[in-house]
Design an enzyme around this catalytic site. Sequence first.
Site, PDB file in Angstrom:
ATOM      1  N   LYS A  45       0.875  -1.166  -0.049  1.00 19.71           N
ATOM      2  CA  LYS A  45      -0.396   0.111   0.620  1.00 19.71           C
ATOM      3  C   LYS A  45       1.091   1.415  -0.326  1.00 19.71           C
ATOM      4  O   LYS A  45      -0.116   2.069  -0.100  1.00 19.71           O
ATOM      5  CB  LYS A  45      -1.326   0.132   1.459  1.00 19.71           C
TER       6      LYS A  45
HETATM    7  C1  LIG Z   1      -4.988  -3.890   1.633  1.00 19.95           C
HETATM    8  C2  LIG Z   1      -3.638  -5.592   1.727  1.00 19.95           C
HETATM    9  C3  LIG Z   1      -4.487  -6.104   1.189  1.00 19.95           C
HETATM   10  C4  LIG Z   1      -5.939  -6.907   0.394  1.00 19.95           C
HETATM   11  O1  LIG Z   1      -5.555  -5.650  -0.838  1.00 19.95           O
HETATM   12  P1  LIG Z   1      -6.869  -4.620  -0.668  1.00 19.95           P
HETATM   13  O2  LIG Z   1      -6.265  -4.019  -2.434  1.00 19.95           O
HETATM   14  O3  LIG Z   1      -8.110  -4.496  -0.343  1.00 19.95           O
HETATM   15  O4  LIG Z   1      -7.516  -6.087  -2.746  1.00 19.95           O
HETATM   16  C5  LIG Z   1      -3.779  -7.732   1.105  1.00 19.95           C
HETATM   17  N1  LIG Z   1      -2.959  -8.314   1.954  1.00 19.95           N
HETATM   18  C6  LIG Z   1      -2.526  -6.955   2.343  1.00 19.95           C
HETATM   19  C7  LIG Z   1      -1.053  -7.224   3.392  1.00 19.95           C
HETATM   20  C8  LIG Z   1      -2.445  -5.666   2.497  1.00 19.95           C
HETATM   21  O5  LIG Z   1      -2.313  -4.903   3.569  1.00 19.95           O
END
Ligand SMILES: *Cc1c(COP(=O)(O)O)cnc(C)c1O
Length: 476
Positions: free
Chosen positions: A120
């Site tokens: 993210k």
């Molecule tokens: C946010 C996140 C996800 C899921 O991603 P999306 O964009 O919500 O589908 C999966 N793994 C981790 C470690 C995350 O932080």
Amino acid sequence: MKYISTRGRAPELAFSDALLAGLATDGGLYLPSRYPAIDVAELARWRTLPYADLAAEVIGKFVDDIPGETLLELCRRTYTAEVYGNGRPDSDCSLITPLRWLEPGLGLLELSNGPTLAFKDMAMQLLGALFEHVLARRGARLNVLGATSGDTGSAAEYAMRGRRGIEVFMLSPAGRMSPFQRAQMYSLQDPNIHNLAVKGVFDDCQDLVKAVAGDLPFRERHSIGTVNSINWGRVVAQVVYYVRGYLMATRSDDEKVSFAVPSGNFGNILSGWVAKQMGLPIDKLVLATNENDVLDEFFRTGRYRVRGSSETHATSSPSMDISKASNFERYIFDMIGRDSALLRELWWEIDTRGQFHLGGTPVWPTIQASGLVSGRSTHSDRLRTIAMVHDRYKVIVDPHTADGLKVALQNRDRSVPMICLETALPVKFAETIVEAIGVEPPRPAAFEGIEGRPQRCEAIAADAEALKDYIARHAC
Ligand SMILES: *Cc1c(COP(=O)(O)O)cnc(C)c1O
């Protein structure tokens, strides 16, 4: 380039306005009115670009109200080798988001070298830079309100810390995060970051955010904004991952690649969908869920049945514990020919009956042919995959990435390379790693002793009025 709402009843906006708006006023999500195309000559030219320059090219196709040079400068300031390249200069363009081949045809795209060790960061850091730029140009301000169970909150805080014109109010459930996650967030000392620990669980935090965001006069008065993946700025920044992964996995543009994506809110994989619509030669997009398999159920049966919070399992891949996938609305909008009236009807069915069913309808064959396939991974699958990857390839993957790999292996076609998107580093989920292989995952030097640093956080009751009062006193 204009942005339209999936629900069809909000004004069309330019990129910068959609960025600040987050959710559309009709409750829908913003999308570009058409997807820009990537042509063959462009792909060839992009092969040698460093990550930042590639990001400016890809994102630039969606932006016509920020000059290209400005966007390039923002990307270059964001995607630096100091932050993402493990300290190595990005002279060789493979060093930011390196692709690690586990074996021929099976790769791991490393996206988690940012400040909070989750994928993210890459998109959120750019969102912070874009917010700051747009706000400064307008002499405006933004009070970001969010709820987190761990990952999103810390990525948002590290992306917004110290930025002019932005205050962050982040709600987290008191005592429910891991000591590492708590230390990551609460040890930030920047005065524009407000950690609010709510006596309750994550859903209480989420409900508080909804209650405050639902008070429109309050929202207007304090220009409340969001940073979750309903924000188009995050989706578009993630499109770059797929272009980058494709270019690193191939030599020529007639090759295809498949991607496996650990999914929660359908944000990351939606970006892959957008890349595919732009003409990037993607074969399959493989969606992996954990025990919370709302999305896997849909791709298998056509039934989208959201769960209540009491039905949502707390799993060992907690960032995928979702009962409703907000970004799924953008994909369905495309699948039904961008018919807003039909979309409103489907979401009305969710609100009233908790589900809709597209299996057997005329759109179902379109969905089946769209290149998305899915699978589900459980706690024991996760442990087995972490152990197998460690044993066979001498690599430790985090529990979410393990879910992605498990489902990737089930959907592999030997003639097309499969790339799994890494979503976090294992140190964030050390307990599960120890359970799987009996070894503590390595900790990057910057995080040594983080649990011992002084922490800053305000306890707050699960009460919307108390929260509004706090925001009113601290808003910018
Ligand atoms: C946010 C996140 C996800 C899921 O991603 P999306 O964009 O919500 O589908 C999966 N793994 C981790 C470690 C995350 O932080």
